[in-house]
Write a protein that holds these residues in place. Structure first.
Motif, PDB file in Angstrom:
ATOM      1  N   ASN A   1      -2.020  -6.347   0.191  1.00  0.00           N
ATOM      2  CA  ASN A   1      -1.652  -7.673  -0.321  1.00  0.00           C
ATOM      3  C   ASN A   1      -2.192  -7.937  -1.721  1.00  0.00           C
ATOM      4  O   ASN A   1      -1.516  -8.544  -2.549  1.00  0.00           O
ATOM      5  CB  ASN A   1      -2.103  -8.763   0.647  1.00  0.00           C
ATOM      6  CG  ASN A   1      -1.221  -8.838   1.873  1.00  0.00           C
ATOM      7  OD1 ASN A   1       0.004  -8.728   1.789  1.00  0.00           O
ATOM      8  ND2 ASN A   1      -1.832  -9.031   3.024  1.00  0.00           N
TER       9      ASN A   1
ATOM     10  N   ALA B   1       8.134  -0.769   4.290  1.00  0.00           N
ATOM     11  CA  ALA B   1       7.054  -1.731   4.533  1.00  0.00           C
ATOM     12  C   ALA B   1       7.128  -2.254   5.963  1.00  0.00           C
ATOM     13  O   ALA B   1       6.100  -2.375   6.640  1.00  0.00           O
ATOM     14  CB  ALA B   1       7.117  -2.879   3.530  1.00  0.00           C
TER      15      ALA B   1
ATOM     16  N   TYR C   1      -4.869  -4.204   5.156  1.00  0.00           N
ATOM     17  CA  TYR C   1      -3.998  -5.349   4.863  1.00  0.00           C
ATOM     18  C   TYR C   1      -4.398  -6.005   3.535  1.00  0.00           C
ATOM     19  O   TYR C   1      -3.540  -6.340   2.716  1.00  0.00           O
ATOM     20  CB  TYR C   1      -4.098  -6.407   5.964  1.00  0.00           C
ATOM     21  CG  TYR C   1      -3.218  -6.201   7.161  1.00  0.00           C
ATOM     22  CD1 TYR C   1      -1.832  -6.182   7.053  1.00  0.00           C
ATOM     23  CD2 TYR C   1      -3.774  -6.075   8.428  1.00  0.00           C
ATOM     24  CE1 TYR C   1      -1.027  -6.035   8.168  1.00  0.00           C
ATOM     25  CE2 TYR C   1      -2.982  -5.925   9.549  1.00  0.00           C
ATOM     26  CZ  TYR C   1      -1.605  -5.905   9.416  1.00  0.00           C
ATOM     27  OH  TYR C   1      -0.814  -5.758  10.520  1.00  0.00           O
TER      28      TYR C   1
ATOM     29  N   PHE D   1       0.735  -1.133  11.723  1.00  0.00           N
ATOM     30  CA  PHE D   1      -0.498  -1.907  11.512  1.00  0.00           C
ATOM     31  C   PHE D   1      -0.637  -2.957  12.617  1.00  0.00           C
ATOM     32  O   PHE D   1      -1.713  -3.136  13.194  1.00  0.00           O
ATOM     33  CB  PHE D   1      -0.476  -2.617  10.154  1.00  0.00           C
ATOM     34  CG  PHE D   1      -0.871  -1.798   8.965  1.00  0.00           C
ATOM     35  CD1 PHE D   1      -0.959  -0.424   9.003  1.00  0.00           C
ATOM     36  CD2 PHE D   1      -1.150  -2.435   7.768  1.00  0.00           C
ATOM     37  CE1 PHE D   1      -1.328   0.314   7.879  1.00  0.00           C
ATOM     38  CE2 PHE D   1      -1.523  -1.716   6.639  1.00  0.00           C
ATOM     39  CZ  PHE D   1      -1.607  -0.346   6.693  1.00  0.00           C
ATOM     40  N   ASN D   2       0.457  -3.668  12.894  1.00  0.00           N
ATOM     41  CA  ASN D   2       0.423  -4.722  13.909  1.00  0.00           C
ATOM     42  C   ASN D   2       0.142  -4.153  15.302  1.00  0.00           C
ATOM     43  O   ASN D   2      -0.579  -4.771  16.091  1.00  0.00           O
ATOM     44  CB  ASN D   2       1.715  -5.525  13.904  1.00  0.00           C
ATOM     45  CG  ASN D   2       1.840  -6.392  12.665  1.00  0.00           C
ATOM     46  OD1 ASN D   2       0.858  -6.694  11.990  1.00  0.00           O
ATOM     47  ND2 ASN D   2       3.059  -6.782  12.346  1.00  0.00           N
TER      48      ASN D   2
ATOM     49  N   ILE E   1       4.067  -1.856   8.502  1.00  0.00           N
ATOM     50  CA  ILE E   1       3.469  -3.088   9.035  1.00  0.00           C
ATOM     51  C   ILE E   1       3.601  -3.145  10.550  1.00  0.00           C
ATOM     52  O   ILE E   1       2.702  -3.610  11.246  1.00  0.00           O
ATOM     53  CB  ILE E   1       4.065  -4.325   8.329  1.00  0.00           C
ATOM     54  CG1 ILE E   1       3.577  -4.359   6.872  1.00  0.00           C
ATOM     55  CG2 ILE E   1       3.685  -5.607   9.058  1.00  0.00           C
ATOM     56  CD1 ILE E   1       4.288  -5.367   5.987  1.00  0.00           C
ATOM     57  N   LYS E   2       4.701  -2.633  11.090  1.00  0.00           N
ATOM     58  CA  LYS E   2       4.868  -2.562  12.543  1.00  0.00           C
ATOM     59  C   LYS E   2       3.734  -1.749  13.161  1.00  0.00           C
ATOM     60  O   LYS E   2       3.164  -2.133  14.184  1.00  0.00           O
ATOM     61  CB  LYS E   2       6.233  -1.951  12.885  1.00  0.00           C
ATOM     62  CG  LYS E   2       6.477  -1.788  14.356  1.00  0.00           C
ATOM     63  CD  LYS E   2       7.844  -1.152  14.610  1.00  0.00           C
ATOM     64  CE  LYS E   2       8.043  -0.866  16.078  1.00  0.00           C
ATOM     65  NZ  LYS E   2       9.321  -0.204  16.328  1.00  0.00           N
TER      66      LYS E   2
END
Length: 158
Positions: free
Chosen positions: A141, A13, A137, A20-21, A17-18
């Motif tokens: 979530n 994850a 995102y 995505f960011n 997420i890295k």
């Protein structure tokens, strides 16, 4: 309410997420005003029922100086006089792009043409990418049932 998965404890994850960011950082440089970007993220998150992202982006927008009146009216932007024509075009594009499965033809031409009146090609792609990213995102979530309410602006910045 507890999340189904602890995304903060997962190396996979963290890696996803890295990325995505990083995409979010590139999108932020597309020239779309920061306030418009937050409005788009809020509206898509509302549509998708993502409490975590709605909480995050309303708080981030408020911390950046967005008014409570505008934040309270995002879901009813069509009837609200507090948004610019460019913001309204971005919100419509966000709604249509988020609800893409509800319309067999995708985003209608009139919605795209209206957005084109207000944004250049880089900004338009920035909006398209932002809509795609916030939807990713939101879906992550919502699927893991990430609880909302504890976010503090800046808590994920390193």
């Amino acid at each position: 309410m507890e999340a189904r998965l602890n995304l903060h404890a997962s190396p996979l994850a963290a890696k996803v997420i890295k990325h995505f960011n990083a995409a979010g950082q590139a999108i932020a440089e597309a020239g779309v005003p920061a306030a418009t970007q937050e409005l788009v993220k809020i509206r898509a998150s509302q549509i998708n029922g993502c409490g975590f992202c709605t909480d995050m982006h309303t708080k981030d927008a408020a911390a950046a100086g967005e008014t409570g009146q505008r934040l309270h009216l995002v879901a009813a932007w069509r009837e609200a006089k507090v948004f610019t024509e460019a913001e309204r075009a971005a919100l419509e594009l966000a709604e249509q792009g988020t609800r893409i499965a509800d319309a067999a033809g995708g985003v209608p031409d009139d919605v795209w043409d209206n957005a084109r009146k207000h944004y250049d090609d880089d900004q338009l792609f920035g909006l398209v990418a932002l809509i795609a990213l916030i939807n990713a995102y939101n879906r992550a979530n919502v699927i893991v049932q990430m609880p909302a309410g504890d976010y503090q602006p800046g808590m994920f910045q390193h």
